[in-house]
Write a protein that holds these residues in place. Structure first.
Motif, PDB file in Angstrom:
ATOM      1  N   ALA A  37       0.758  -1.356  -0.211  1.00 43.05           N
ATOM      2  CA  ALA A  37      -0.263  -0.311  -0.180  1.00 43.05           C
ATOM      3  C   ALA A  37       1.127   1.435   0.236  1.00 43.05           C
ATOM      4  O   ALA A  37       0.667   1.983  -0.717  1.00 43.05           O
ATOM      5  N   ARG A  38       1.685   0.962   1.061  1.00 43.17           N
ATOM      6  CA  ARG A  38       3.322   2.033   0.491  1.00 43.17           C
ATOM      7  C   ARG A  38       3.357   2.268  -0.550  1.00 43.17           C
ATOM      8  O   ARG A  38       3.893   3.140  -1.459  1.00 43.17           O
ATOM      9  N   LEU A  39       3.780   1.464  -1.227  1.00 43.03           N
ATOM     10  CA  LEU A  39       4.250   1.369  -2.621  1.00 43.03           C
ATOM     11  C   LEU A  39       3.598   2.363  -3.285  1.00 43.03           C
ATOM     12  O   LEU A  39       4.129   3.221  -4.352  1.00 43.03           O
ATOM     13  N   ASN A  40       2.551   1.951  -3.386  1.00 40.30           N
ATOM     14  CA  ASN A  40       1.664   2.142  -4.549  1.00 40.30           C
ATOM     15  C   ASN A  40       1.118   3.564  -4.301  1.00 40.30           C
ATOM     16  O   ASN A  40       0.469   4.795  -4.593  1.00 40.30           O
ATOM     17  N   ALA A  44       1.697   6.153  -6.681  1.00 41.48           N
ATOM     18  CA  ALA A  44       0.250   7.919  -6.991  1.00 41.48           C
ATOM     19  C   ALA A  44       0.926   9.333  -7.113  1.00 41.48           C
ATOM     20  O   ALA A  44       1.183  10.243  -7.926  1.00 41.48           O
ATOM     21  N   ARG A  45       2.430   9.600  -6.235  1.00 39.78           N
ATOM     22  CA  ARG A  45       2.681  10.913  -5.761  1.00 39.78           C
ATOM     23  C   ARG A  45       4.057  11.364  -6.953  1.00 39.78           C
ATOM     24  O   ARG A  45       4.376  11.960  -6.310  1.00 39.78           O
ATOM     25  N   LYS A  46       4.324   9.978  -7.297  1.00 39.41           N
ATOM     26  CA  LYS A  46       5.677  10.236  -8.420  1.00 39.41           C
ATOM     27  C   LYS A  46       6.001  11.623  -8.952  1.00 39.41           C
ATOM     28  O   LYS A  46       7.055  11.581  -8.789  1.00 39.41           O
ATOM     29  N   ASN A  47       4.672  11.945  -9.491  1.00 40.95           N
ATOM     30  CA  ASN A  47       5.013  13.152 -10.593  1.00 40.95           C
ATOM     31  C   ASN A  47       5.457  14.294  -9.210  1.00 40.95           C
ATOM     32  O   ASN A  47       5.986  15.079 -10.098  1.00 40.95           O
ATOM     33  N   GLN A  48       5.165  14.081  -8.110  1.00 48.19           N
ATOM     34  CA  GLN A  48       4.966  15.255  -7.033  1.00 48.19           C
ATOM     35  C   GLN A  48       6.572  14.825  -6.773  1.00 48.19           C
ATOM     36  O   GLN A  48       7.300  16.641  -6.515  1.00 48.19           O
ATOM     37  N   TYR A  49       7.097  14.195  -6.612  1.00 50.25           N
ATOM     38  CA  TYR A  49       8.413  14.336  -6.532  1.00 50.25           C
ATOM     39  C   TYR A  49       9.435  14.050  -7.496  1.00 50.25           C
ATOM     40  O   TYR A  49      10.754  15.030  -7.313  1.00 50.25           O
ATOM     41  N   ALA A 265      11.704   3.627  -1.923  1.00 48.01           N
ATOM     42  CA  ALA A 265      12.450   4.755  -1.772  1.00 48.01           C
ATOM     43  C   ALA A 265      12.941   5.539  -2.643  1.00 48.01           C
ATOM     44  O   ALA A 265      13.297   6.821  -3.184  1.00 48.01           O
ATOM     45  N   ASP A 266      13.189   4.715  -3.622  1.00 44.47           N
ATOM     46  CA  ASP A 266      13.908   4.163  -4.882  1.00 44.47           C
ATOM     47  C   ASP A 266      12.518   6.163  -5.817  1.00 44.47           C
ATOM     48  O   ASP A 266      13.140   6.830  -6.106  1.00 44.47           O
ATOM     49  N   ILE A 267      11.338   6.173  -5.926  1.00 46.14           N
ATOM     50  CA  ILE A 267      10.209   6.633  -6.207  1.00 46.14           C
ATOM     51  C   ILE A 267      10.601   8.034  -5.505  1.00 46.14           C
ATOM     52  O   ILE A 267      10.483   9.219  -5.816  1.00 46.14           O
ATOM     53  N   SER A 268      10.439   7.969  -4.063  1.00 47.26           N
ATOM     54  CA  SER A 268      11.037   9.006  -3.366  1.00 47.26           C
ATOM     55  C   SER A 268      11.983  10.135  -3.654  1.00 47.26           C
ATOM     56  O   SER A 268      11.974  11.300  -3.707  1.00 47.26           O
ATOM     57  N   TYR A 269      12.893   9.732  -4.149  1.00 45.43           N
ATOM     58  CA  TYR A 269      14.092   9.872  -4.644  1.00 45.43           C
ATOM     59  C   TYR A 269      14.429  10.427  -5.560  1.00 45.43           C
ATOM     60  O   TYR A 269      15.320  11.236  -6.314  1.00 45.43           O
ATOM     61  N   SER A 270      13.253   9.881  -6.369  1.00 45.75           N
ATOM     62  CA  SER A 270      12.990  10.257  -8.318  1.00 45.75           C
ATOM     63  C   SER A 270      14.089   9.425  -8.621  1.00 45.75           C
ATOM     64  O   SER A 270      14.938   9.830 -10.111  1.00 45.75           O
ATOM     65  N   THR A 271      15.120   8.136  -8.389  1.00 43.81           N
ATOM     66  CA  THR A 271      15.578   7.084  -9.223  1.00 43.81           C
ATOM     67  C   THR A 271      14.939   6.383 -10.289  1.00 43.81           C
ATOM     68  O   THR A 271      13.780   6.068 -10.073  1.00 43.81           O
TER      69      THR A 271
END
Length: 543
Positions: A37-40, A44-49, A265-271
């Protein structure tokens, strides 16, 4: 890199629960719902990061434009910051700014700045899987002139390059040799590192893991996780590396848990170049979780395409083909489950009819009971007819899909050596509607759409090049949301090597005569001679 629902009766609800159990087997006791759930949520917030990173990049680029050409020291510092933003985000941009750092260092006659630019270029090349080019860049570095902090980075990069090359080769002779070379470099780097630093702890653990001492290596990584304030990038690298240990120990549940957190974490870091999402998708596929595996491998493909490194796109493409095949098998199994449900429902109707007959006889309403029986029999005949027709259409649909996949894989195998790392594959949309709608026509339309997407991923210039073969008045104007029309799809199949009219007509459900007329009409409108038109189609290059 461095690492559904029927609410008619309680009986029907029981049947549905049985079918859900058949279609969703429990593959482990490991509960990963919270991490999933956290990953999904992060996806969903990927564009924001990404927007936050792009805002930082825009600010740096504006600052760069405000610097005069004479202020090379200031520009070098901005080049370095831009490189740091891009190195795991966009290969081409990171490559560009690493070169800018080298050029600035040369103009400043500063060998340390030049060497730093080469080391950073080496990291980007390694992220792209370009081992030779990485070594070529690192060989030109004058190590003796470097300060310890830069020298440490140089040694670490060499070590990781040899480790990655060893993993890539998987050769009995060369892999141990590369691992030994990596150990030499990593020892040199560790000697220059603070034992309490993240780099020291992580690379000490990595060295032990690569040397086969998994449990000892895991101690370092777990120490980082439990006692160090890691940033998102360090979380991703550490958790991803630790997951390899559990994969080797045949504990995929724990590995999946770690990879879920690494991918988050990769998504939060925009990796964009990270392998966590790819490895997660493959593990979920092996565990039978096709739905999540397919969703995550598509996410990995988006990231690989954005990052732009060819070898990463090839890796994800190969995994996508495997998981997409599993997706088709899953749909086929769900179709079988639907047939089982209909059979059970039919049996239930038969039972109801028997009760009606018994009650009707008891109440001496034989005429009414006979009428009910006749009406019900007619309804059953209609249902059987519909099921027979649906089964026939389903077989044709699945046969066509496997034929398309088979032809596509054959085409990939045939051209794999020639197109090498330039292969980009398709993305499949969610086809769960098949379960609830059983609308085979919509499924075929979606299949064509998926074919168009996959084909245009491989041949992004196809529509533009195809239109260039015609005068403006004969060029195709696609409707909103339309990727290709029938004319283009015929020649897209030809471009994939399906040249026989019989196969094309079977795939597109047109008669052979219709396909022949389509082709003749299109060729007659073209600026190219009829006999050369298909050669021109075949000459359209893939990425």
């Amino acid at each position: 890199m461095m690492k559904p629902l029927f609410c008619l009766s309680a009986t029907k609800e029981i049947l549905i629960l049985i079918l859900l159990f058949l279609s969703n087997p429990v593959w482990s006791q490991f509960n990963f719902d919270q991490s999933l759930a956290r990953l999904n949520k992060n996806i969903a917030r990927k564009n924001q990061y990404d927007d936050q990173k792009l805002a930082r990049i825009t600010s740096l680029e504006k600052s760069l434009k405000s610097r005069s050409n004479q202020n090379l020291v200031s520009k070098y510092a901005i080049y370095s910051k831009l490189y740091d933003e891009y190195k795991s985000f966009n290969y081409d941009k990171a490559f560009f700014y690493a070169h800018r750092m080298q050029e600035s260092g040369q103009k400043l006659n500063d060998p340390v700045k030049m060497a730093t630019g080469k080391i950073k270029l080496g990291f980007v090349l390694l992220s792209a899987g370009m081992f030779k080019e990485t070594f070529d860049s690192l060989k030109t570095v004058q190590v003796g002139i470097l300060p310890d902090s830069t020298k440490k980075d140089f040694y670490y990069l060499n070590a990781h390059t040899y480790y990655d090359l060893a993993d890539f080769d998987k050769d009995k002779f060369y892999t141990p040799l590369y691992n030994r070379k990596a150990e030499t470099y990593i020892d040199s780097a560790l000697a220059l590192s603070n034992p309490k630093s993240y780099d020291y702890q992580y690379n000490s653990g990595l060295k032990l893991i690569k040397g086969g001492k998994n449990e000892q290596g895991a101690v370092y990584l777990k120490n980082l996780i439990n006692h160090y304030p890691l940033n998102d990038h360090q979380v991703a690298v550490t958790y991803s590396t630790l997951s390899d240990i559990y994969i080797r120990k045949n504990d995929p549940d724990k590995a999946i848990d770690l990879l879920l957190q690494a991918a988050e974490a990769d998504i939060s870091y925009s990796t964009k170049e990270a392998a966590a999402m790819l490895n997660l998708a493959m593990l979920l596929y092996q565990k039978g979780d096709i739905k999540n595996a397919y969703a995550f491998i598509n996410q990995a493909m988006k990231d690989a395409t954005y990052y732009g490194a060819r070898h990463r796109k090839v890796q994800v493409s190969n995994a996508l083909i495997v998981i997409a095949g599993g997706k088709v098998n899953s749909v086929e199994q769900e179709s079988r489950n639907l047939i089982i449900f209909v059979v059970l429902l039919t049996l239930l109707v038969v039972v109801v009819i028997l009760f009606v007959i018994i009650i009707s006889r008891q109440l001496e309403r034989l005429k009414k009971a006979d009428k009910i029986i006749l009406e019900t029999n007619k309804s059953l005949q209609d249902t059987i007819h519909q099921l027979t027709e649906a089964e026939k259409i389903k077989e044709q649909y699945i046969g066509y899909f496997f034929n398309l996949i088979s032809e596509y894989i054959t085409k990939l195998d045939k051209f794999k050596k020639s197109v090498s790392n330039k292969l980009v594959t398709k993305k499949f949309d969610d086809i769960q509607k098949l379960v609830s709608n059983i609308n085979l026509k919509d499924e075929r339309d979606e299949l064509f759409l998926n074919f168009d997407k996959a084909f245009l991923t491989l041949f992004p210039n196809f529509v533009e090049t195809y239109n260039s073969f015609f005068e403006p008045e004969h060029q195709v104007t696609l409707r909103a949301g339309q990727l290709m029309n029938t004319d283009m799809r015929i020649f897209a199949l030809i471009r994939l090597g399906i040249t026989e009219n019989e196969k094309i007509s079977s795939i597109l459900e047109y008669s052979m005569n219709t396909i022949y007329n389509y082709k003749a009409r299109i060729k007659n409108k073209s600026k190219i001679a009829n006999e050369d038109f298909e050669k021109a189609i075949l000459s359209i290059k893939a990425v």
